[in-house]
Design a protein around this motif. Structure first.
Motif, short mmCIF file in Angstrom:
data_model
loop_
_atom_site.label_atom_id
_atom_site.label_comp_id
_atom_site.label_asym_id
_atom_site.label_seq_id
_atom_site.Cartn_x
_atom_site.Cartn_y
_atom_site.Cartn_z
N CYS A 48 8.14 -12.94 -20.95
CA CYS A 48 7.55 -13.74 -19.88
C CYS A 48 6.17 -14.19 -20.31
CB CYS A 48 7.45 -12.93 -18.59
SG CYS A 48 6.54 -13.80 -17.31
N ILE A 79 3.86 -15.28 -18.54
CA ILE A 79 2.82 -14.97 -17.55
C ILE A 79 2.39 -13.50 -17.65
CG2 ILE A 79 2.26 -14.89 -15.08
CD1 ILE A 79 4.39 -17.18 -14.79
N CYS A 80 3.36 -12.59 -17.58
CA CYS A 80 3.00 -11.16 -17.57
C CYS A 80 3.26 -10.45 -18.90
CB CYS A 80 3.73 -10.43 -16.44
SG CYS A 80 5.51 -10.29 -16.69
N CYS A 123 11.17 -9.66 -14.86
CA CYS A 123 9.94 -9.24 -15.52
C CYS A 123 8.99 -8.59 -14.52
CB CYS A 123 9.28 -10.45 -16.19
SG CYS A 123 8.72 -11.67 -15.00
N LEU A 124 7.88 -8.11 -15.02
CA LEU A 124 6.91 -7.42 -14.17
C LEU A 124 6.37 -8.30 -13.04
CD1 LEU A 124 5.06 -4.97 -13.60
CD2 LEU A 124 3.49 -5.88 -15.33
N CYS A 125 6.04 -9.54 -13.35
CA CYS A 125 5.42 -10.39 -12.32
C CYS A 125 6.44 -11.06 -11.41
CB CYS A 125 4.51 -11.44 -12.97
SG CYS A 125 5.37 -12.82 -13.75
N GLY A 126 7.72 -11.05 -11.82
CA GLY A 126 8.75 -11.63 -10.97
C GLY A 126 9.02 -13.11 -11.19
N ALA A 127 8.28 -13.74 -12.12
CA ALA A 127 8.51 -15.16 -12.39
C ALA A 127 9.89 -15.38 -13.02
CB ALA A 127 7.43 -15.70 -13.34
#
Ligand code: ZN
Ligand code: ZN
Length: 142
Positions: A71, A73-74, A7-11
């Protein structure tokens, strides 16, 4: 080609068991909302992906037979997953844009072409299927 993505944030990160070879576009109304544009997806068989950070994935039951994951988060759209019982249960359409690279993959199909909205067109020639074509292929009825 690449077998990794996230995902964009990497989580959320993932690795595919097999090299992807192609992806397709879906113009249906649910994919339009989910992706914020046109969903580009690649088919991954059940068990074909290993997740890292899976606890950051939120799922949403978008129909009686499928759920979508993103995700929490992001907000990146990650996948559509078949939840209906059967041999294909767990099959994913993984959002192609989450792959770390799309080099070398063939863009070979557009589905729900009859629901396409907006002025955008993809260049090039490929298989194009209407909703009725898709339902006929999966054995459903409109
Ligand atoms: Zn994220
Ligand atoms: Zn769709």
């Amino acid at each position: 080609m690449t077998k990794t993505g996230g995902c964009l944030c990497g989580a959320v990160r993932y690795e595919l068991a097999n090299e992807p070879t192609s992806y397709g576009a879906c113009h249906c109304g649910m994919c339009r909302k989910f992706s914020g544009g046109i969903e580009l997806g690649l088919q991954v068989m059940p068990g074909g992906v290993t997740w890292t950070g899976e606890e950051a994935i939120q799922t949403y039951q978008s129909s009686e037979w499928a759920e979508r994951g993103f995700c929490k988060i992001c907000g990146s759209s990650l996948f559509w997953r078949l939840t209906a019982p059967g041999p294909m249960q767990g099959m994913l359409s993984l959002s192609a844009g989450t792959l770390d690279g799309l080099e070398g993959l063939e863009f070979n199909v557009e589905v729900y072409i009859d629901q396409k909205q907006g002025a955008h067109e993809f260049a090039g020639d490929r298989k194009r299927m209407t909703e009725a074509d898709v339902l006929a292929m999966v054995g459903g009825s409109a």
